[in-house]
Design an enzyme around this catalytic site. Structure first.
Site, PDB file in Angstrom:
ATOM      1  N   LEU A  45       3.666  -3.476   9.611  1.00 44.40           N
ATOM      2  CA  LEU A  45       2.810  -3.868   8.498  1.00 44.40           C
ATOM      3  C   LEU A  45       2.693  -2.663   7.571  1.00 44.40           C
ATOM      4  O   LEU A  45       1.864  -1.774   7.773  1.00 44.40           O
ATOM      5  CB  LEU A  45       1.430  -4.307   8.996  1.00 44.40           C
ATOM      6  CG  LEU A  45       0.462  -4.778   7.921  1.00 44.40           C
ATOM      7  CD1 LEU A  45       0.988  -6.038   7.230  1.00 44.40           C
ATOM      8  CD2 LEU A  45      -0.912  -5.036   8.535  1.00 44.40           C
ATOM      9  N   ALA A  46       3.582  -2.615   6.575  1.00 41.20           N
ATOM     10  CA  ALA A  46       3.655  -1.474   5.664  1.00 41.20           C
ATOM     11  C   ALA A  46       2.504  -1.539   4.672  1.00 41.20           C
ATOM     12  O   ALA A  46       2.347  -2.519   3.951  1.00 41.20           O
ATOM     13  CB  ALA A  46       4.997  -1.478   4.931  1.00 41.20           C
ATOM     14  N   HIS A  47       1.700  -0.483   4.647  1.00 38.69           N
ATOM     15  CA  HIS A  47       0.555  -0.440   3.744  1.00 38.69           C
ATOM     16  C   HIS A  47       0.066   0.987   3.593  1.00 38.69           C
ATOM     17  O   HIS A  47       0.485   1.887   4.318  1.00 38.69           O
ATOM     18  CB  HIS A  47      -0.576  -1.315   4.284  1.00 38.69           C
ATOM     19  CG  HIS A  47      -1.131  -0.817   5.583  1.00 38.69           C
ATOM     20  ND1 HIS A  47      -0.464  -0.994   6.797  1.00 38.69           N
ATOM     21  CD2 HIS A  47      -2.260  -0.128   5.868  1.00 38.69           C
ATOM     22  CE1 HIS A  47      -1.190  -0.442   7.758  1.00 38.69           C
ATOM     23  NE2 HIS A  47      -2.278   0.087   7.220  1.00 38.69           N
ATOM     24  N   SER A  48      -0.816   1.160   2.643  1.00 40.30           N
ATOM     25  CA  SER A  48      -1.523   2.410   2.458  1.00 40.30           C
ATOM     26  C   SER A  48      -2.945   2.050   2.062  1.00 40.30           C
ATOM     27  O   SER A  48      -3.304   0.875   2.008  1.00 40.30           O
ATOM     28  CB  SER A  48      -0.842   3.271   1.383  1.00 40.30           C
ATOM     29  OG  SER A  48      -1.428   4.548   1.331  1.00 40.30           O
TER      30      SER A  48
END
Length: 160
Positions: A65-68
């Site tokens: 789950l790619a996030h920032s």
């Protein structure tokens, strides 16, 4: 709103070939940018977070789950979808290699909670995950997600 509504054609990449996890994150970021959810700065923020914190985004076997953090680079809440033809290592021993990546951008800490709840139901179903891995078009991805979110407790009785 259905989960599939978050994945217009511009947000979906299926069966991609990438050399490493950085390129996979770049694809997830490109899907967010293409639909006007983020600026390119958000992709850089996702990569910087991974450099600093390690592969914390690899949250299930084969899934990241790619996030920032919410930032000015997030224009509105949205998601992107990337499936990889060949899985790549992120450095997460328990869940590597990864072949599915969802990019997530949120304007604040709470705006994405309903979406995350629906996504969690999908992630917990190995049959749906296998279907997503095999999907070869944005339309196929949306069809799978629509079926997954409408059939929360029962499966279709006529599956041959």
């Amino acid at each position: 709103m259905n989960l599939s509504d978050f994945f217009p054609d511009s947000a979906v990449t299926t069966r991609a070939e990438v050399p490493d996890w950085r390129a996979a994150i770049d694809l997830a970021g490109a899907g967010l940018v293409a639909q006007g959810v983020t600026t390119e700065a958000y992709t850089a923020e996702m990569l910087a977070a991974l450099d600093e914190l390690g592969p914390y985004i690899v949250i299930a076997p084969g899934f990241a789950l790619a996030h920032s953090r919410p930032s000015p680079a997030v224009l509105r809440t949205g998601m992107s979808f990337v499936s990889l033809r060949t899985a790549v290592e992120f450095g997460a021993a328990a869940n590597d290699p990864v072949d599915l990546i969802i990019g997530l951008a949120a304007t604040d800490q709470d705006s994405h909670l309903q979406v995350m709840s629906a996504l969690a139901r999908v992630l917990s179903d190995s049959k749906i995950m296998a279907q997503l891995r095999a999907a070869d078009s944005p339309a196929a991805v949306r069809e799978i997600l629509d079926g997954a979110t409408s059939d929360t407790k029962e499966s279709s009785p006529d599956q041959n």
